[in-house]
Design a protein around this motif. Structure first.
Motif, mmCIF file in Angstrom:
data_model
loop_
_atom_site.group_PDB
_atom_site.id
_atom_site.type_symbol
_atom_site.label_atom_id
_atom_site.label_comp_id
_atom_site.label_asym_id
_atom_site.label_seq_id
_atom_site.Cartn_x
_atom_site.Cartn_y
_atom_site.Cartn_z
ATOM 1 N N ARG A 1 -4.172 55.183 -0.992
ATOM 2 C CA ARG A 1 -3.606 56.187 -0.113
ATOM 3 C C ARG A 1 -4.396 56.389 1.175
ATOM 4 N NH1 ARG A 1 0.004 59.296 -2.645
ATOM 5 N NH2 ARG A 1 0.664 59.815 -0.548
ATOM 6 N N LYS A 2 -5.660 56.022 1.186
ATOM 7 C CA LYS A 2 -6.461 56.228 2.389
ATOM 8 C C LYS A 2 -6.499 54.994 3.272
ATOM 9 C CE LYS A 2 -9.492 59.741 0.346
ATOM 10 N NZ LYS A 2 -10.888 60.121 0.054
ATOM 11 N N VAL B 1 -1.936 63.626 5.838
ATOM 12 C CA VAL B 1 -1.618 62.689 6.918
ATOM 13 C C VAL B 1 -2.335 61.364 6.656
ATOM 14 C CG1 VAL B 1 -1.696 62.253 9.399
ATOM 15 C CG2 VAL B 1 -1.336 64.584 8.548
ATOM 16 N N LYS B 2 -1.572 60.266 6.609
ATOM 17 C CA LYS B 2 -2.118 58.938 6.319
ATOM 18 C C LYS B 2 -1.648 57.934 7.370
ATOM 19 C CE LYS B 2 -3.567 60.538 2.329
ATOM 20 N NZ LYS B 2 -4.999 60.795 2.091
ATOM 21 N N LEU C 1 2.736 63.120 5.557
ATOM 22 C CA LEU C 1 3.159 62.584 6.848
ATOM 23 C C LEU C 1 2.438 61.258 7.084
ATOM 24 C CD1 LEU C 1 3.699 64.667 10.048
ATOM 25 C CD2 LEU C 1 2.601 62.437 10.173
ATOM 26 N N PHE C 2 3.223 60.220 7.383
ATOM 27 C CA PHE C 2 2.671 58.877 7.530
ATOM 28 C C PHE C 2 2.803 58.431 8.978
ATOM 29 C CE2 PHE C 2 4.119 59.400 3.167
ATOM 30 C CZ PHE C 2 2.916 59.184 2.497
ATOM 31 N N LEU C 3 1.645 58.120 9.549
ATOM 32 C CA LEU C 3 1.550 57.815 10.978
ATOM 33 C C LEU C 3 1.411 56.311 11.185
ATOM 34 C CD1 LEU C 3 1.325 59.314 13.719
ATOM 35 C CD2 LEU C 3 -1.156 59.322 13.390
ATOM 36 N N ALA C 4 2.209 55.769 12.094
ATOM 37 C CA ALA C 4 2.230 54.325 12.347
ATOM 38 C C ALA C 4 0.871 53.805 12.786
ATOM 39 C CB ALA C 4 3.283 53.994 13.400
ATOM 40 N N PHE D 1 -8.271 58.527 17.132
ATOM 41 C CA PHE D 1 -7.348 59.665 17.076
ATOM 42 C C PHE D 1 -7.208 60.150 15.634
ATOM 43 C CE2 PHE D 1 -3.156 61.576 16.657
ATOM 44 C CZ PHE D 1 -3.101 62.429 17.745
ATOM 45 N N PHE D 2 -7.019 59.212 14.715
ATOM 46 C CA PHE D 2 -6.825 59.573 13.311
ATOM 47 C C PHE D 2 -8.080 60.209 12.717
ATOM 48 C CE2 PHE D 2 -7.027 58.407 8.768
ATOM 49 C CZ PHE D 2 -5.912 59.095 8.317
#
Length: 322
Positions: free
Chosen positions: A183-184, A157-158, A125-128, A148-149
Motif C-alpha cells: 500500500r505504500k 493518500v497513496k 485517495l490514490f494520486l497518479a 510533493f507527496f
C-alpha cells in the motif's frame, strides 16, 4: 501451356493452405500475431454489447468545457483541483483515483491549497505517479512528484502507477498488474488500488482487457459528470450529486482531444473510423473488469483449427473455380 490453369489452381490452393496453417500453428510469429490482434479488435469494436453504465464506477472528467472556465490549463489550476477533491471526499464516495500528475509547481498558495485538501481527505485517495522512464516525464518532474507527496502524512493518500501498456502498434489491449499490492508503494496500479478498496484482490498475471459495453453506442459504459459541475455549495444540486457518488469508486481525469489519448480495439470501428480514448476511461475499463471478475473471451486452439479448416475448404473451392 495447357497445364497453366491447373498449376494456377494448385499454387492458389497451396498458398491458402499455407496461410491456414500459419493461423492454426503460428500465433507466435509477429505477422500472424498482429493479424490475430486485428481480427480480435474488429470483434470487440463490432460485437461488444451495449450496456447500462457500470453501477459501481463514476468518472469525473475535465474536458474542454471545464478548461474554458479555468484560469490555467497546464498544470491544471490547483485551486480548482483542491475544491474538487474536497467536495468528492465529502460526497460519500468509497475511494477516489486521480489520473492527473502533480509533477510541477504552480504558485505557492495554490499548491498549498491542494496539499491541504489531500491532507484532509477522509476517504482513500490514490494520486497518479509516473516514473521518469515514461515518455514526456523528466527526472525533474519525477523528483517533484515525490517531494510533493512527501509533504503529506495522511495515510489514506497513496501514490499509484498510471502507466498503460502499449502493444507494438501503440494500442492498449492488455493490463500489467502490479507485482505487489504494497500500500505504500507506487507499484500498485490505479485500477488495482481502487479494486482493493472494494475488497477485491487483484490478479498478478497480465491479462487482456475485456472492454465493458460499447464505446460507440449511445449508452456509455460509465456514469460521467463534468468536474466543473460538481458544487457542494448549492444544497439542492449537491444532494442529487451525493447520491451519484455514494459508495462508488470515483476516477478523476482529463478527457481532451489533445492530451492523454490512447488507441484501443475500438479504433477499428468501421462506421466512425479511427477513434482514441482518454486514459481515465481505460483505467475505468480495467477497474470494471476487476469488479466483475470478468476474463477476456479467448478463442480456443480447437476453434482456431476449425477456422483454419474452413479457410482450406474455401481455398480449394476458389482455386478450382478460377
Amino acid at each position: 501451356m495447357a497445364s497453366s490453369p491447373i498449376m494456377k489452381k494448385i499454387v492458389i490452393s497451396l498458398l491458402i493452405i499455407g496461410f491456414a496453417l500459419l493461423v492454426a500453428k503460428g500465433p507466435s510469429l509477429p505477422g500472424v500475431r498482429m493479424l490475430e490482434l486485428f481480427f480480435q479488435d474488429v470483434r470487440i469494436a463490432l460485437l461488444s454489447e451495449e450496456r447500462q453504465p457500470h453501477p459501481d464506477i463514476v468518472v469525473v472528467e475535465i474536458n474542454e468545457q471545464t478548461f474554458a472556465k479555468l484560469k490555467q490549463r497546464s498544470p491544471i489550476e490547483r485551486h480548482f483541483l483542491s475544491r474538487l477533491i474536497k467536495d468528492l471526499s465529502q460526497s460519500g464516495a468509497k475511494a477516489i483515483g486521480i489520473d492527473i500528475l502533480i509533477d510541477q509547481p504552480t504558485n505557492e498558495r495554490a499548491d498549498n491549497d491542494l496539499l491541504n485538501s489531500l491532507q484532509q481527505s477522509s476517504v482513500p485517495l490514490f494520486l497518479a505517479y509516473a516514473d521518469h522512464d515514461v515518455e514526456g516525464v523528466t527526472i525533474w518532474q519525477n523528483q517533484y512528484q515525490q517531494e510533493f507527496f512527501q509533504q503529506l502524512d495522511n495515510p489514506l493518500v497513496k501514490l499509484v502507477d498510471v502507466r498503460l501498456t502499449l502493444d507494438s502498434d501503440n494500442t492498449v489491449r492488455r493490463h500489467l498488474p502490479d507485482q505487489s499490492i504494497e500500500r505504500k508503494s507506487p507499484s500498485s496500479t490505479l485500477a488495482s488500488a481502487l479494486a482493493f478498496e472494494a475488497d477485491i484482490q487483484p490478479q498478478q498475471e497480465p491479462f487482456f482487457i475485456d472492454f465493458f459495453g460499447n464505446q460507440t453506442s449511445k449508452t456509455q459504459p460509465f456514469n460521467v459528470i463534468r468536474a466543473d459541475l460538481i458544487d457542494s455549495s448549492i444544497a439542492a444540486i449537491w444532494q442529487f450529486q451525493q447520491k451519484l457518488f455514494t459508495d462508488k469508486l470515483v476516477l478523476i481525469g482529463v478527457n481532451s482531444s489533445t492530451v492523454d489519448r490512447y488507441q484501443t480495439p475500438f479504433k477499428t470501428d468501421l462506421i466512425k473510423g479511427e477513434m482514441d480514448t482518454a486514459g481515465v476511461f481505460i483505467h475505468a475499463q480495467i477497474l470494471a473488469q476487476y469488479l466483475d471478475h470478468r476474463k477476456f473471451p479467448s478463442i480456443s486452439s480447437h476453434s482456431v483449427l476449425f477456422y483454419a479448416m474452413i479457410i482450406v475448404l474455401v481455398g480449394f473451392i476458389s482455386g478450382y473455380l478460377v
